[in-house]
Design an enzyme around this catalytic site. Sequence first.
Site, PDB file in Angstrom:
ATOM      1  N   ARG A 121       0.837  -1.263  -0.091  1.00  0.00           N
ATOM      2  CA  ARG A 121       0.107  -0.136   0.073  1.00  0.00           C
ATOM      3  C   ARG A 121       0.966   1.251   0.134  1.00  0.00           C
ATOM      4  NH1 ARG A 121      -2.982   0.266   4.876  1.00  0.00           N
ATOM      5  NH2 ARG A 121      -0.899  -0.650   5.605  1.00  0.00           N
ATOM      6  N   LYS A 186       5.454 -10.408  10.051  1.00  0.00           N
ATOM      7  CA  LYS A 186       4.461 -10.227   8.893  1.00  0.00           C
ATOM      8  C   LYS A 186       4.888 -11.482   7.787  1.00  0.00           C
ATOM      9  CE  LYS A 186       2.784  -7.028   5.336  1.00  0.00           C
ATOM     10  NZ  LYS A 186       2.289  -5.810   5.429  1.00  0.00           N
ATOM     11  N   ARG A 321       2.561  -0.154  21.119  1.00  0.00           N
ATOM     12  CA  ARG A 321       3.345   0.678  21.836  1.00  0.00           C
ATOM     13  C   ARG A 321       3.910  -0.027  22.952  1.00  0.00           C
ATOM     14  NH1 ARG A 321      -0.047   4.341  24.982  1.00  0.00           N
ATOM     15  NH2 ARG A 321       1.731   5.748  25.747  1.00  0.00           N
TER      16      ARG A 321
END
Length: 324
Positions: A121, A186, A321
């Site tokens: 993307r 990923k 985070r």
Amino acid sequence: MKIERLLTLLSDGQFHSGEEIGCILNVSRAAIWKQIKKLESMGVEYESVKGKGYRIKGGMELLSLEKIKDGLNKKVLAKLNTIEIVNTIDSTNSYIKQKYMSSPAQGYLCMAECQSAGKGRLGRKWISPFGANLYLSIGWQFDGGVVAMEGLSLAVGVSLVTALEKAGILGVKLKWPNDIVFDEKKLGGVLIEIEGDVSGPCLAVIGVGINIVMPRNKVSEIDQEWVDLGQISQKEVSRNKIATLFVAALVNLLENYQSCSFKDYKLAWEALDAYRGRDVMLTQGNRTVVGVAEGVDDTGALCVKTGDGVRSFSGGEVSLRRLL
Ligand code: BT5
């Protein structure tokens, strides 16, 4: 094509002498060299040993149209206009778009052994070495414009993880909006591109990239933590089997999606959400929002519990985070 015959020959992992290759391809010694150089330019790793010949160490399972079609039922096959397997292409998504533009039809499907300009993307790259992973695109017409496609990339993720479970690969999760992950690394991604009238009939090109066995010489090109199906399952994974399961899953999903909506996939998506209940940071351009990920709403927008209450976001990048 000679290069296809050479690949098929070497895909068994055995040594083949120059003489044998010349005979099978019906070419001279000099011409063999040209074909071998072609392999190199495609990024195929091969070995050349004096007195033995050439081989692709460990062999390679090439995509087979015959095997994939054999594994699909008639209903799925009937929904596809064409199924193509190409060796090298810039991007399967771009290819399907071009094909549709020159002759609009439902259900063009293309898989490639390798992409020279695989797309992620926002102009990012998808690393797509030869014969190792799966790069697949399917073109699907939707009547109701982008609204009819709301949440589609999330629903695609659900259908792909379910397909992997059918292959015995468990523990794969989803990261909003389009990542397929395992252990926070990923494994694959979904890229949906839309062409045509955004409020009327339009085309969605659904692109899927999934790592099956990533060649080690490509590792340094990926700028985030990644994983492949070989590492997850600790055994050989058949590319043709995964391709077949993915095609069936995608066709079934796309066929149904027009008459339902993301709401029907919401619970399934949330059950696979890798970040639910975790502290996240959402980045939209130069704006960042921090909070706790709380799943998605009925449109597929990410819900984040912030200091101002729960807010939903339909775009952006989310990361974990790490709190000190
Ligand atoms: C995606 O983009 O995750 C969508 C990827 C879609 C690829 C398919 S392949 C078939 C079809 N044809 C195409 O041209 N594309 C589609 P995004 O969320 O923007 O992620 C891109 C980022 O993932 C990169 O910036 C890298 O950090 C990382 N990446 C690139 N290649 C990777 C790979 N093979 N495995 C894991 N991560 C990768």
